[in-house]
Design a protein around this motif. Structure first.
Motif, PDB file in Angstrom:
ATOM      1  N   LEU A  17      -1.485   1.439  -4.353  1.00 59.60           N
ATOM      2  CA  LEU A  17      -1.836   1.066  -2.982  1.00 59.60           C
ATOM      3  C   LEU A  17      -2.795   2.092  -2.403  1.00 59.60           C
ATOM      4  CD1 LEU A  17      -1.512  -0.665  -0.409  1.00 59.60           C
ATOM      5  CD2 LEU A  17       0.393   0.834   0.217  1.00 59.60           C
ATOM      6  N   ALA A  31       0.764  -0.838   5.985  1.00 61.27           N
ATOM      7  CA  ALA A  31       0.997  -0.462   4.584  1.00 61.27           C
ATOM      8  C   ALA A  31       2.357  -0.972   4.111  1.00 61.27           C
ATOM      9  CB  ALA A  31       0.910   1.056   4.427  1.00 61.27           C
ATOM     10  N   THR A  34       1.990  -4.557   3.464  1.00 63.25           N
ATOM     11  CA  THR A  34       1.221  -4.764   2.234  1.00 63.25           C
ATOM     12  C   THR A  34       2.109  -4.611   1.002  1.00 63.25           C
ATOM     13  OG1 THR A  34      -0.759  -3.964   3.357  1.00 63.25           O
ATOM     14  CG2 THR A  34      -0.826  -4.013   0.952  1.00 63.25           C
ATOM     15  N   LEU A  38       2.908  -7.414  -1.813  1.00 67.12           N
ATOM     16  CA  LEU A  38       2.577  -7.185  -3.223  1.00 67.12           C
ATOM     17  C   LEU A  38       3.821  -7.294  -4.098  1.00 67.12           C
ATOM     18  CD1 LEU A  38       0.012  -4.248  -2.839  1.00 67.12           C
ATOM     19  CD2 LEU A  38      -0.487  -6.629  -3.457  1.00 67.12           C
ATOM     20  N   PRO A  87      -5.680  -2.563   2.100  1.00 66.94           N
ATOM     21  CA  PRO A  87      -5.628  -3.532   3.202  1.00 66.94           C
ATOM     22  C   PRO A  87      -6.807  -3.348   4.156  1.00 66.94           C
ATOM     23  CG  PRO A  87      -4.104  -1.736   3.643  1.00 66.94           C
ATOM     24  CD  PRO A  87      -4.791  -1.414   2.344  1.00 66.94           C
ATOM     25  N   GLU A 121      -9.579  -5.964  -2.185  1.00 64.09           N
ATOM     26  CA  GLU A 121      -9.074  -6.013  -0.813  1.00 64.09           C
ATOM     27  C   GLU A 121      -7.826  -6.899  -0.865  1.00 64.09           C
ATOM     28  OE1 GLU A 121      -8.351  -7.932   2.940  1.00 64.09           O
ATOM     29  OE2 GLU A 121      -9.178  -8.936   1.201  1.00 64.09           O
ATOM     30  N   LEU A 122      -6.867  -6.638   0.005  1.00 60.06           N
ATOM     31  CA  LEU A 122      -5.561  -7.310  -0.086  1.00 60.06           C
ATOM     32  C   LEU A 122      -5.647  -8.834  -0.200  1.00 60.06           C
ATOM     33  CD1 LEU A 122      -2.452  -7.394   0.075  1.00 60.06           C
ATOM     34  CD2 LEU A 122      -2.677  -7.309   2.574  1.00 60.06           C
ATOM     35  N   THR A 123      -6.368  -9.484   0.707  1.00 59.93           N
ATOM     36  CA  THR A 123      -6.380 -10.961   0.669  1.00 59.93           C
ATOM     37  C   THR A 123      -7.098 -11.468  -0.585  1.00 59.93           C
ATOM     38  OG1 THR A 123      -8.415 -11.160   1.973  1.00 59.93           O
ATOM     39  CG2 THR A 123      -6.342 -11.155   3.190  1.00 59.93           C
ATOM     40  N   SER A 219      -8.743  -8.295   8.564  1.00 61.33           N
ATOM     41  CA  SER A 219      -8.377  -7.443   7.432  1.00 61.33           C
ATOM     42  C   SER A 219      -8.851  -6.016   7.643  1.00 61.33           C
ATOM     43  CB  SER A 219      -9.000  -7.990   6.148  1.00 61.33           C
ATOM     44  OG  SER A 219      -8.729  -9.364   6.031  1.00 61.33           O
ATOM     45  N   HIS A 242      -2.883  -6.924  12.187  1.00 64.39           N
ATOM     46  CA  HIS A 242      -3.495  -6.960  10.864  1.00 64.39           C
ATOM     47  C   HIS A 242      -2.935  -8.159  10.089  1.00 64.39           C
ATOM     48  CE1 HIS A 242      -4.580  -5.725   6.775  1.00 64.39           C
ATOM     49  NE2 HIS A 242      -5.471  -4.944   7.341  1.00 64.39           N
ATOM     50  N   ALA A 244      -1.986  -8.451   7.157  1.00 63.35           N
ATOM     51  CA  ALA A 244      -0.824  -8.137   6.306  1.00 63.35           C
ATOM     52  C   ALA A 244       0.480  -8.346   7.071  1.00 63.35           C
ATOM     53  CB  ALA A 244      -0.908  -6.696   5.799  1.00 63.35           C
TER      54      ALA A 244
END
Lengths: 263, 472
Positions: A17, A31, A34, A38, A87, A121-123, A219, A242, A244
């Motif tokens: 991460l 975080a 996130t 995950l 993220p 990136e997260l998405t 994001s 955010h 997330a």
């Protein structure tokens, strides 16, 4: 060139991460959200505690030497993961798009490119894992998505974030005019040219007021802090969170720029 | 035009708060931007065209001398005279000499950014010539003593009301009670006055959008037709252009024209697209007796050899201006020189010098919209970052440089960085959810609140959570 490791069903992918400075200092709940997402997607998540900055402020200010030095630190800290997930569109773009441009030596460049292949990136990562995320999230209300510039134009996130939002029970996605126009944050730009930045964020807030969502999401924590700060100053009821937080179904923390008693 | 690029900071600050200017610039979004979007939606192969456009420009610039020499040979074959001008002053002197030899009294002029760049009007006026701008926007600016604020819509910063007031004040021999109530009547008045100027002019000066090496033609696109009248009615036509405008073939020019009109005004084709190939031929009914083409370098050869060469691929459509959140907030005059917006920020440091233009590459959030809409895919954010890096290397110290250096120094020391992060996270906590003021962040908090932190860094919370989870 070494390929990014294949996605092996039997061995959960090991994700490093990349917390990002802003999330670490300003909004840790992003975080935590996130990590929750995950892990629900079947990943094993580790958070190296020696991580610092991706070098984006140095790179954008023209300090290439520092940007290179920080890149080496990033490689050493994160190279051994199957994936590196952040993220944030701009931090991910720094690691994925810009780091390889910093090196002319072929060995360094190859190393940076190999690394870039694993960064998401997260998405984008959730889209990459297609349908693996088992999330319990629900949000009843109107939500608008702000396309951060790096995510939109450097990473090409496209419709991914909106499609993810639409999987949330009860969520009604609304569009704001000129959704991919810059909000005026731009890192140091917001304090170097405060009047221009203010004019830009004011336009963004006017478009938001017209669309009247309950929540503005995105994001990029920097953009969200900028917009939330302006909305709050003008007394707007629109909350900023955010993406997330929404995807993880965890909105227990007050919205960005809000106090607990506000909502 | 005398560069005033070093005033960007204070001018842009004022412009961002200028209500009239903001209203005028609003027209860009509803006008050019919306029309471009529609035009591109109607053109299925636009993305392919962009790739072709980029390749044509890159290929041509890489072999510019050959294409220029081909152009020179063809143009002279067609009867044009080619003049090479190394500097802006050289170009002005050449134009002046042509006007003197032609015993010119009056000069009409079509819109040309290169002529603005080299300060041609000021030079000719100082030499005693009357020069009349014939593009409506440029004419308005000439009456007002202003400079263009946009490369294709020079008077975009003016309102209809300001245009009317300017005409009433400047055309003082006309009936002061005449009707100028609509845009049509304003344009009608300009057209009527302009007709005489065209008919009586001895010399017509225009720019060129492209020079076609294959045919020796100069291409001029306008929507008002003033370029054509300036070029064909006077007995001498002078084309002032720069060496980056050359295109090898007619076919390639057609691709660039398709990109230009759609990107600039959202038209499939401009109202007038004219190829001027030499002066009046023996079988022509009209046209000038002489055609002079002045090809200006003014530093471009040096740019071509530098890492900023891609900036010369520009075909001057103005799309990057129209889509730039900074330009549409501060307007063209804030930039202080001929070329504003993202292309100006990337080009001006190369054409002028970095010391006096350093604010321009900095005045960007690097949002990337300029590159996204550029018809020839110039990587403008990359070029802006390049200038920033050069400026960073050039400067001894500045507050920003020291701050970045301190940040980077700390970011290379994880333990120290974590400690610093904890201190900041604690300092930025607030039970109100946000701060009304934050030390050293006045630029931010003058206009907006600063959202509060959660109080503890993620790393600190994560460490504790993991410790707790570990069975003891």
């Amino acid at each position: 060139m070494k390929k990014a490791p294949p996605h092996v069903e039997h061995h959960p992918p090991h994700v490093g991460l990349y917390v990002t400075c802003l999330v670490d200092i300003m909004r840790p709940s992003v975080a935590f959200a996130t990590i929750k997402i995950l892990e629900a997607a079947g990943c094993r998540v580790s958070v190296p505690d020696t991580q610092t900055c991706c070098g984006q402020p140095a790179f954008n200010s023209g300090d290439l030497k520092s940007a290179r030095a920080l890149a080496s630190t990033v490689f050493n800290t994160f190279e051994h993961f199957d994936y590196v997930v952040a993220p944030s569109g701009s931090c991910a773009a720094m690691l994925k798009v810009h780091l390889p441009t910093l090196f002319s030596d072929s060995e360094d460049k190859a190393r940076a490119t190999r690394f870039a292949d694993r960064v998401f990136e997260l998405t984008a990562f959730l889209v990459h894992l297609t349908g693996r995320a088992q999330l319990e999230n629900a949000y009843v209300g109107r939500v608008a998505y702000h396309d951060g510039c790096s995510g939109k134009r450097e990473l090409g996130l496209g419709e991914g974030p909106r499609q993810l939002l639409q999987t949330i029970d009860g969520l009604e996605l609304v569009e704001i005019a000129d959704a991919d126009a810059c909000c005026g944050f731009g890192g140091t730009f917001s304090v170097t040219y405060p009047e221009i930045s203010n004019a830009m964020v004011s336009k963004k807030c006017n478009a938001l007021t017209d669309a009247a969502p309950d929540i503005l999401t995105g994001s990029e924590l920097g953009c969200l802090m900028n917009i939330a700060g302006k909305l709050r100053r003008s007394g707007s009821p629109i909350a900023c969170r955010h993406i997330a937080e929404l995807l993880a179904g965890d909105t227990s923390m007050p919205a960005i720029g809000s106090a607990k008693e506000d909502r | 035009m005398h560069p005033e690029t070093h005033h960007f900071s204070e001018r842009s600050k004022r412009a961002a708060q200028d209500k009239d200017l903001q209203d005028a610039l609003e027209g860009l979004a509803t006008g050019f931007v919306a029309r471009r979007k529609d035009a591109i939606a109607d053109c299925a192969h636009f993305e392919a065209l962009r790739n072709q456009g980029r390749d044509i420009r890159t290929r041509t610039c890489a072999d510019l001398e050959r294409h220029l020499l081909s152009f020179e040979a063809k143009a002279e074959q067609a009867g044009s005279r080619i003049h090479w001008a190394e500097t802006g002053d050289d170009a002005c002197a050449i134009v002046e000499k042509i006007c003197r030899d032609a015993e010119a009294q009056s000069i009409v002029k079509g819109k040309s950014m290169v002529s603005e760049e080299i300060g041609l009007n000021a030079h000719l006026e100082a030499s005693g010539y009357a020069v009349v701008e014939t593009d409506l926007g440029e004419y308005l600016l000439q009456l007002r003593g202003e400079t263009p604020s946009h490369i294709i819509a020079p008077a975009i910063h003016l309102s209809e009301h300001q245009a009317r007031a300017t005409f009433l004040k400047s055309h003082d021999t006309l009936n002061p009670k005449r009707d100028l109530g609509t845009p049509e009547t304003i344009v009608g008045e300009a057209r009527a006055l302009m007709r005489d100027k065209f008919l009586n002019a001895d010399v017509g000066i225009t720019g060129a959008n492209f020079l076609i090496a294959e045919t020796g033609s100069a291409v001029v696109v306008t929507n008002e037709g003033n370029g054509d009248l300036s070029a064909t009615l006077p007995k001498v036509h002078i084309i002032v252009t720069s060496l980056d405008k050359v295109v090898p073939t007619l076919g390639e020019t057609s691709i660039l024209l398709q990109l230009l009109a759609r990107s600039a005004t959202g038209q499939a084709m401009t109202a007038y697209t004219t190829l001027f190939t030499g002066p009046r031929h023996s079988t022509d009914l009209d046209g000038p007796d002489a055609c002079h083409i002045i090809i200006v370098d003014n530093g471009r050869s040096d740019i071509l050899a530098s890492d900023a060469a891609e900036v010369l691929n520009c075909i001057r459509c103005g799309a990057c201006l129209n889509h730039c959140p900074i330009y549409t907030t501060v307007g063209g005059h804030s930039y202080g020189w001929v070329y504003p917006g993202p292309i100006g920020a990337a080009l001006n440091p190369a054409l002028l010098d970095l010391a006096s233009t350093r604010d321009l590459p900095d005045a960007s959030t690097l949002c990337g919209r300029c590159e996204e809409v550029c018809p020839v895919k110039i990587p403008l954010p990359k070029l802006l970052r390049q200038w920033r890096a050069k400026d960073y290397a050039r400067r001894q110290t500045s507050r920003k440089k020291l701050a970045i250096m301190a940040w980077a120094w700390m970011a290379k020391r994880p333990t120290l960085y974590a400690l610093w992060a904890s201190v900041i996270a604690r300092a930025l906590k607030s039970r109100h959810g946000a701060h009304h003021t934050v030390p050293l962040a006045k630029g931010w908090t003058t206009h907006r609140d600063f959202p509060a932190s959660e109080g503890q860094t993620f790393q600190a919370q994560w460490r504790r959570a993991k410790k707790k989870a570990r069975p003891s």
